[in-house]
Design a protein around this motif. Sequence first.
Motif, PDB file in Angstrom:
ATOM      1  N   ILE A   1      14.607  27.426 -14.404  1.00 24.09           N
ATOM      2  CA  ILE A   1      15.562  26.287 -13.777  1.00 24.09           C
ATOM      3  C   ILE A   1      16.340  27.005 -12.532  1.00 24.09           C
ATOM      4  O   ILE A   1      16.419  26.194 -11.638  1.00 24.09           O
TER       5      ILE A   1
ATOM      6  N   LEU B   1      22.012  22.852 -14.566  1.00 26.02           N
ATOM      7  CA  LEU B   1      21.524  21.211 -14.326  1.00 26.02           C
ATOM      8  C   LEU B   1      22.832  20.388 -14.020  1.00 26.02           C
ATOM      9  O   LEU B   1      22.315  19.278 -13.397  1.00 26.02           O
TER      10      LEU B   1
ATOM     11  N   LEU C   1       3.065  21.172 -17.624  1.00 21.63           N
ATOM     12  CA  LEU C   1       4.151  21.205 -18.385  1.00 21.63           C
ATOM     13  C   LEU C   1       3.730  20.378 -19.526  1.00 21.63           C
ATOM     14  O   LEU C   1       4.025  20.681 -20.793  1.00 21.63           O
TER      15      LEU C   1
ATOM     16  N   ALA D   1      14.473  21.425 -21.103  1.00 25.31           N
ATOM     17  CA  ALA D   1      15.340  21.667 -20.168  1.00 25.31           C
ATOM     18  C   ALA D   1      14.494  22.037 -18.854  1.00 25.31           C
ATOM     19  O   ALA D   1      15.028  21.549 -17.842  1.00 25.31           O
ATOM     20  N   LEU D   2      13.742  22.652 -18.800  1.00 22.01           N
ATOM     21  CA  LEU D   2      12.579  23.065 -17.935  1.00 22.01           C
ATOM     22  C   LEU D   2      12.100  21.690 -17.157  1.00 22.01           C
ATOM     23  O   LEU D   2      12.126  21.483 -16.024  1.00 22.01           O
ATOM     24  N   ALA D   3      11.615  20.899 -18.186  1.00 23.62           N
ATOM     25  CA  ALA D   3      11.000  19.667 -17.704  1.00 23.62           C
ATOM     26  C   ALA D   3      12.117  18.843 -17.069  1.00 23.62           C
ATOM     27  O   ALA D   3      11.903  18.141 -15.809  1.00 23.62           O
ATOM     28  N   LEU D   4      13.472  18.769 -17.696  1.00 27.91           N
ATOM     29  CA  LEU D   4      14.314  18.267 -16.810  1.00 27.91           C
ATOM     30  C   LEU D   4      14.566  18.492 -15.495  1.00 27.91           C
ATOM     31  O   LEU D   4      14.729  17.666 -14.476  1.00 27.91           O
ATOM     32  N   SER D   5      14.638  19.737 -15.286  1.00 33.96           N
ATOM     33  CA  SER D   5      15.115  20.293 -14.091  1.00 33.96           C
ATOM     34  C   SER D   5      13.819  19.850 -12.949  1.00 33.96           C
ATOM     35  O   SER D   5      14.185  19.726 -11.723  1.00 33.96           O
ATOM     36  N   LEU D   6      12.649  19.919 -13.379  1.00 32.10           N
ATOM     37  CA  LEU D   6      11.522  19.449 -12.592  1.00 32.10           C
ATOM     38  C   LEU D   6      11.696  18.114 -12.051  1.00 32.10           C
ATOM     39  O   LEU D   6      11.414  17.726 -11.047  1.00 32.10           O
ATOM     40  N   VAL D   7      12.109  17.234 -13.369  1.00 32.90           N
ATOM     41  CA  VAL D   7      12.437  15.824 -12.887  1.00 32.90           C
ATOM     42  C   VAL D   7      13.495  15.646 -11.889  1.00 32.90           C
ATOM     43  O   VAL D   7      13.430  14.841 -10.734  1.00 32.90           O
ATOM     44  N   ILE D   8      14.582  16.302 -12.105  1.00 25.66           N
ATOM     45  CA  ILE D   8      15.566  16.272 -10.889  1.00 25.66           C
ATOM     46  C   ILE D   8      15.089  16.673  -9.731  1.00 25.66           C
ATOM     47  O   ILE D   8      15.125  15.940  -8.558  1.00 25.66           O
ATOM     48  N   ARG D   9      14.150  17.628  -9.520  1.00 30.37           N
ATOM     49  CA  ARG D   9      13.761  17.945  -8.183  1.00 30.37           C
ATOM     50  C   ARG D   9      12.677  17.109  -7.734  1.00 30.37           C
ATOM     51  O   ARG D   9      12.841  16.835  -6.714  1.00 30.37           O
ATOM     52  N   ILE D  10      11.906  16.671  -8.592  1.00 23.77           N
ATOM     53  CA  ILE D  10      10.950  15.555  -8.177  1.00 23.77           C
ATOM     54  C   ILE D  10      11.582  14.267  -7.641  1.00 23.77           C
ATOM     55  O   ILE D  10      11.241  13.673  -6.412  1.00 23.77           O
TER      56      ILE D  10
END
Lengths: 144, 227, 489
Positions: free
Chosen positions: B77, B222, C158, A107-116
């Motif tokens: 997040i 999200l 990460l 989930a953390l990785a996905l949120s970073l993807v969204i931000r990027i």
Amino acid sequence: MMIWDDIFLEVDFWINIVSIALIVIGIYGIVFSQHLLRMVFGLGLLEAGVNILLVKAGYQKEAIAPIVTQASDTMMSNILAATAQMVDPVPQAMVLTAIVIAAGVQALALSLVIRIYKKYGTLDSHVLFLAMERDRHLSLNQKD
Amino acid sequence: MQRWTTILFLTGLSIVLFAIITPLVLGQSPMLVGKLINASAVNDTGAANLVTAVVLAYRGLDTLGELAILFTAATAIGIILGTTDKTQTTSSPTAGFIVATAAKVLFPLLLVFALYIILHGHLTPGGGFQGGAVLAAAFFLLTLADSGNNIKHKVTQVIEALAGTAFIVLGLVSFALQGVFLQPWLDKGELGSLFSAGSLPLLYLALGLKVGAELANLLSSLANVEK
Amino acid sequence: MQDSLILLVVLPLLLAFLLPVIARYLGNLSGLTGSLLLLFNILLLANAWNSVGYSPKVILLGGFAAPLGIVFYIDKLNMLFAILTTIIALLLWPCRTHNTDVREYVLWLLLLAGCYGVILSGDLFNIYVFYELLAVASYGLVTLPATGASYIAGFRYLMISALGSAFALLGIALIYSFTGSVNIAHLAQIIPDHLHHIWGYSAALLLIIGFGVKAELFPVNFWVAEVYSHADKRVTALLAGVVSKIAVLIILRFIILLFPWQDIFNFLLLLGIIGVIVGEFAAFYAQDLLRLLAFSSIAQSGLVIIAFACATEAGIMAGIALAIHHLLLKPALFLLASHCDRSINDLAGLAKSSPWASALFVILALSLLGVPPLPGFWAKLLLLQSLMAEQYLLLLVLVLLATIVEAAYLFRLFMLFYQRQEMPEQKRITIQGQELYPVITLSGILLLGLFFLPLFMDSLREIAMQTSNIEAYINTVLGKVQHIGEGNI
């Protein structure tokens, strides 16, 4: 030919194949993919593959699930006889932990993807790497 | 060229992994600790579900750590995506009458199911994590069906803080009583009944609420990234 | 008494869970609660230090005897690392009076809880869990500056870290499949003899690579420079100083207790020396101060790994000395460098505008290099001695060569600082006195340590002896319940 037939019918063989396939595809996604989202998916597959191996470690042949079902049976010796035939509960608990950890990290990785994506409008890792280096360069030479 | 090196690398990796993993024959692990736990878990904890005994008693600290990891991920997040309590979202339309109605019908059922899974964690398969996931799904279903129904971050925050505190306090009480952190306490009761296994169901309840609030928080962060 | 050390892990978690809610009532004071907690932790540790004395202690979590439940193992090495972690964290604590998101404190607390858990735990899977806690909190902290570059660096960090964790988990799965246990003391009875074949080796490699990500071990350390140059300075200081050393500590425990095989030591020696050489050369070519320090940090980690991989008491002693030295010194250097975050050539004449800061930097960097009589010299001397004793002459030469490269780039830096030319007016860097307090404290601890050198050496030797005593570890943790089902394998 008979030997191969035996191996292909073995559950063990297919569990190994599935977990290896998941691990290899996951590593491929993380290491060789240029797309950030695919890297996250690769991470998911990799962790699934490892978890299969971990939970496999607890299985015992002809054993039962680790739950005492004859609740009315208050004889301690009977309960102990039942629990002696159960599979190992420890890997199940460990996999439960590992799955939750993996969910949090993904989930953390996905949120970073969204931000990027919102910042740069692309998810190509090469382009982004260059953008990171360029940002660094700018911030070094602009700080007056 | 690069394609071939990739294929070569992956093939090599598969072969190495196959060589490492194949000797792990299914069903022949030595089970050194497992046997001991199987033999003593019912006596030690009074839980019919031995996995629960491991998760909450023998490896309780792992569970606390994993709770903390989920909390960390939700917090991070929140920082990364910048959560705000938006009262109205105009951009995304509702999912339609049928879905919205079905969600409303399913919501109470899901709540009951989640609570059942959590409260029977020491008796049947299931427990805090599984029930918490269902709990979060119930609330997230409402958000999916009607985007006006946002999950309130303030509410989930309070639930999450209280549930997490409750888990640690339950552990600290045993520390105060017996000098050991996270030791099962309270009466073990009759094996297999709802009110048994001492403090384990209480721990699972705290865990379930915490996980539910956490996952709901996470999903809504999200889903509601500021447009 | 030592049972209360469990509070080291539990109280930060409790405060972290509560803080988002009670911050509304505490307002600006919420940052203070964390500092108070850390002070309390120092008291707790100081109190327990004496009671640990000469024999290690064990905490049974949940009250279950050793191979069943999770145990915390408490000896002087663990206590020392816990104390140093607390001190550094207290100095770096982001206690600003205003404008700090309370969630930043929360992440710091969780990171610290993870650190304590990893240091104290004596259970393989529990170490993995706390290592993940530490890792996830650090992902959040790295992206705090909220710049695009910090997000990308955070994402790459990460990914490599999660890949490493997956490897570590695979290693744990292998070990569990063969032994059926995850308790380190229990495994220390089984693995060295019964798993001394290809599968034991693969598990060892997987675990070392997995935990090596945070230890800045050679093949998995490309994240270091990116993350350290984009993250907040305090986070960088903590990651470079404390977290990397904690990861090295885990690897030390693994190679002593679980995998005491010469092949594994050789493998680690190889990784270590490659890390040293690559790190020093990359630092030589680095264009800005933060990256230079990041690469030098990789090299220093490599030195610690080399010392540990000697696997003798002298080697362990040298490694601990190097690790402690670096743990105290690197945060100070990073804090200083964060004020001069620009390309190296623009730093000419720094000594004119901020004389104290550059003098401190020079002293610290000289200690990093190992110039006598600064503390770094004694640590490096121990390393060279242990390499001599083991007849690793090639390694010795390579380490000395790397030191020469290190000297080259550091002296080039000093020359630049003390150039006559003035800095251009608009580019002048003046470092305020109050920003120097943590740096001065850390340098003070280091230099004070110099006066107690003989005492310090004695206690280091004692710690190294205790650490390499496998029997004591097993007996302390397992007690009388020995040799459980060993015949089954």
